[in-house]
Design a protein around this motif. Sequence first.
Motif, PDB file in Angstrom:
ATOM      1  N   SER A 191     -46.063  47.921   4.533  1.00 28.93           N
ATOM      2  CA  SER A 191     -46.736  46.673   4.191  1.00 28.93           C
ATOM      3  C   SER A 191     -48.143  46.923   3.663  1.00 28.93           C
ATOM      4  N   ASN A 192     -48.907  47.778   4.357  1.00 30.74           N
ATOM      5  CA  ASN A 192     -50.270  48.061   3.908  1.00 30.74           C
ATOM      6  C   ASN A 192     -50.286  48.801   2.583  1.00 30.74           C
ATOM      7  N   GLY A 195     -49.930  46.193  -0.072  1.00 32.13           N
ATOM      8  CA  GLY A 195     -51.194  45.533  -0.363  1.00 32.13           C
ATOM      9  C   GLY A 195     -52.131  46.400  -1.179  1.00 32.13           C
ATOM     10  N   SER A 198     -51.001  46.642  -4.822  1.00 27.31           N
ATOM     11  CA  SER A 198     -51.383  45.430  -5.549  1.00 27.31           C
ATOM     12  C   SER A 198     -52.819  45.546  -6.039  1.00 27.31           C
ATOM     13  N   ALA A 206     -45.560  47.631  -5.363  1.00 29.85           N
ATOM     14  CA  ALA A 206     -46.024  46.876  -4.196  1.00 29.85           C
ATOM     15  C   ALA A 206     -44.904  46.013  -3.642  1.00 29.85           C
ATOM     16  N   ALA A 210     -43.171  46.169   0.116  1.00 31.53           N
ATOM     17  CA  ALA A 210     -43.165  44.978   0.969  1.00 31.53           C
ATOM     18  C   ALA A 210     -41.742  44.667   1.422  1.00 31.53           C
ATOM     19  N   THR A 222     -47.455  39.796   7.458  1.00 30.30           N
ATOM     20  CA  THR A 222     -48.276  40.395   6.404  1.00 30.30           C
ATOM     21  C   THR A 222     -47.423  40.972   5.282  1.00 30.30           C
ATOM     22  N   ASN A 226     -47.810  40.176   1.377  1.00 27.53           N
ATOM     23  CA  ASN A 226     -47.944  41.186   0.330  1.00 27.53           C
ATOM     24  C   ASN A 226     -46.850  41.065  -0.724  1.00 27.53           C
ATOM     25  N   ASN A 229     -47.972  38.156  -2.864  1.00 29.60           N
ATOM     26  CA  ASN A 229     -49.063  38.534  -3.773  1.00 29.60           C
ATOM     27  C   ASN A 229     -48.533  39.300  -4.984  1.00 29.60           C
TER      28      ASN A 229
END
Length: 605
Positions: A191-192, A195, A198, A206, A210, A222, A226, A229
Motif C-alpha cells: 500500500s505504501n 502511494g 503515485s 501504483a 494497491a 489506505t 491509494n 488516487n
Amino acid sequence: MSGKNHVLAEGAAPMGTDQIIQNGLQFHQQGAYDKAARLYEKVLKKEPGNLAALNFLADARLREGKPARAVQTAQKALKLKADMPGTLFILGNALSAMGRHAEAAEQLQQAIQLKPDYADAYLSLGNAYRETGDGAKSLAAYEQLCDIAPDFAEARFNLANAYRREGLFEEAAEEYEETLRLDPGMAAAHSNLAGTLSKLSRSEAALEHAQKALALAPTLSTAYINAGNALKTLGDLAAAEAQYRKALDHAPQDASAHGLLATSLQGQGRFEEAFAEYAIARKLDPRSDLIRGDLSTAQLGAGIIAEGWDNHEARFTAGINIGARDFPGILRWNGEPLDNKTLLVWKEQGIGDDIRYISCLRDLLTAAPDNATVRVETDPRLVKLYTRSFPGAIIEGIGANDAADDIDCQIPMGSLARHYRRTLEAFPAAPGYLVPDPARRGNFRTWINGLGDGLKVGFAWRSGNMGEGRSIHYTQIEDWAELLSLKGIELINLQYGTVDDELKQAEEKTGRVIHQADIDLFNDLDGAAALSASLDLIISPGTSVADMAGAIGTPALVYAPAFHPMMLGTDHLPWYPAMQVFPRKWNEPMAEVVDKITTALAARL
C-alpha cells in the motif's frame, strides 16, 4: 528481530526464586502479562533487588499497556545496575508510549552505546525521533538499523517510510521493494509503495500494488485510498470514487477519505455531493488545511468565488504549494493602505499561473497611492515582458529581495485575486494586459506573412510534462490529422520542448508543414509573447501557451478540463475574453474535443 517477543534477562535470580521466575516467563511468553507480573512481584517482595524480576516485570507492564509502571520498574533496575542495554530499551519504549519521545530517544541512545549492534533499539530510536519531528535523525537511525540487519523486513519498511516523509520518493520506492522481497505478504508495504509510486507519477504501477495490498488485506482502508488516487490520476473518476467509498466502508471516520471522495465528485461536476463530503471531512478534522485547500478548488469550480479565494489561502499551510516562500518578520498584505509602504509581490506557482494572476497587478497599481512602491518577483524569463507591461512596478527575478530590509509587506502572486477578482464582474472586459516587444512582433509578422496566404495559426497540442498519468489529459499531434489537412491556414509551432520528431511525423503523414520560428520557446518568453501576438489565432491545451495567448489578447481555441477551478463556474476562462474554451468532461473522448476545435477553426476560414 521485531522485538514483539523480546524478553530481557539481566542479572541472575538467587536460588529459590528460579522456579517462580520460570513460571512467570511461561505466562510472559503466552501473552498473559498480568499473571507473569504477579509472579515477578512475588519474587520482589522477598528480594527487592532481584534484577531479573525487575526487568521482566518492567517488560510485562509495558506489554500490558501500563507504561508508567514500566518506567518506574525499569528505573529501579537501572539504579541498581546502570549499564543494562535491555533495561534502557524497555525504559525508552515505555517513555515513548507515554508520549515522552525526546526522553525515550536519550534512553535508547544509551542502550545503543552499550550495545552498538542493538537492532531493536535502533528501530525504536528511529520511531522516537519520528515522533519528535526530527526526520533527519529518524532517517539516520533507520539507515543504521538496515546496515546492522539488512534482511530485517520491518527495518526496511521503516526506512522506506522515513524516506517518504522526507520527500525522497525514489529511495522510498526502492526500500519498499526490498521490504517486499524479504516479506512479500506485507500488505502495508504494498500500500505504501502504491502511494509512493503515485508521487513518482507511476500511476499504473501504483494501482497494481494497491490491488496486491487489498488481496492480502481486504479491510486496509489506505490501500483503497491509494487505489483511488491512482485511478483518479489515470482519469477514471468513477472508479476512483468507488475505491474511496470502499475505504470509508472500513474507516468511516477517516476525514481524508471523505475529502478525497469529494475531489472525485467535483471532477465529475457533482458539486453538491462534493460539498457534503467536504462538510463531513471538515467536521471530522476541522484543522486540516489540506481539506480546506481542496474545498477551495471545488468552490471556485462551482462559481463560489469570494469564499473560494478565501479558502485558497490554505494552499500554503497545507504544504501543497510548490513555490511557498518564507519572509520572516514581513507581514502578509491583506489590503491595508500602502501610503509610504513598499509591497513585495512574489511568484509562487508555474509560468501559466503567474501570467494569469499578474493580470491583477494593474488593479493593485491603480489603487496604490503615488508614494507606494510595488516590487514584483517573477521568473527571470518574464522580467522583460512584465517590465514593459507594468511600468508602475519594479520587476525583478526570484530572490532579488531575499536580503532586502526595506520591504514593509508581502503577498504571493496567487493571492492578488482574493482582493481584485471576487466576482465575475471584477474581470476586465477588454482582452490583453501584457505588452509584447513591438519590434520583435513586427519582425515575426513579416516572417509569418511570407509563409503564404491564409489564417496564421499558432499550434500547441500537449503539455511539456507528459509523464504517466498526464498524457490522458492531452493530445498527440497525430490526433489533429483532420485539422492539419485544412486548407486556408498556415500553422506555426508554439509547442515548447523537443518536438522535431513529432513535427516530422506529422508532415510525413499529412503533408502539412508546421513552421518553426527562430526562437527558443521555452527560455525566450518575451520572444514567445511577440510571436504569439503576431498570429491570427492560437490553438492550445490549457498550458502556459494558452495563458500567454490570453494575456496578450490573441484569439485562441483552447481545450481544458471541464469544471476547472479557474473557469470559476463558467464554461470559459473569465481571465481571457478573447479565448474560446472547449471544456472536456472527464469521460469524454479526446477525439470529440479535437473535432469541436477543428470545426470551430474551419468556420473561421
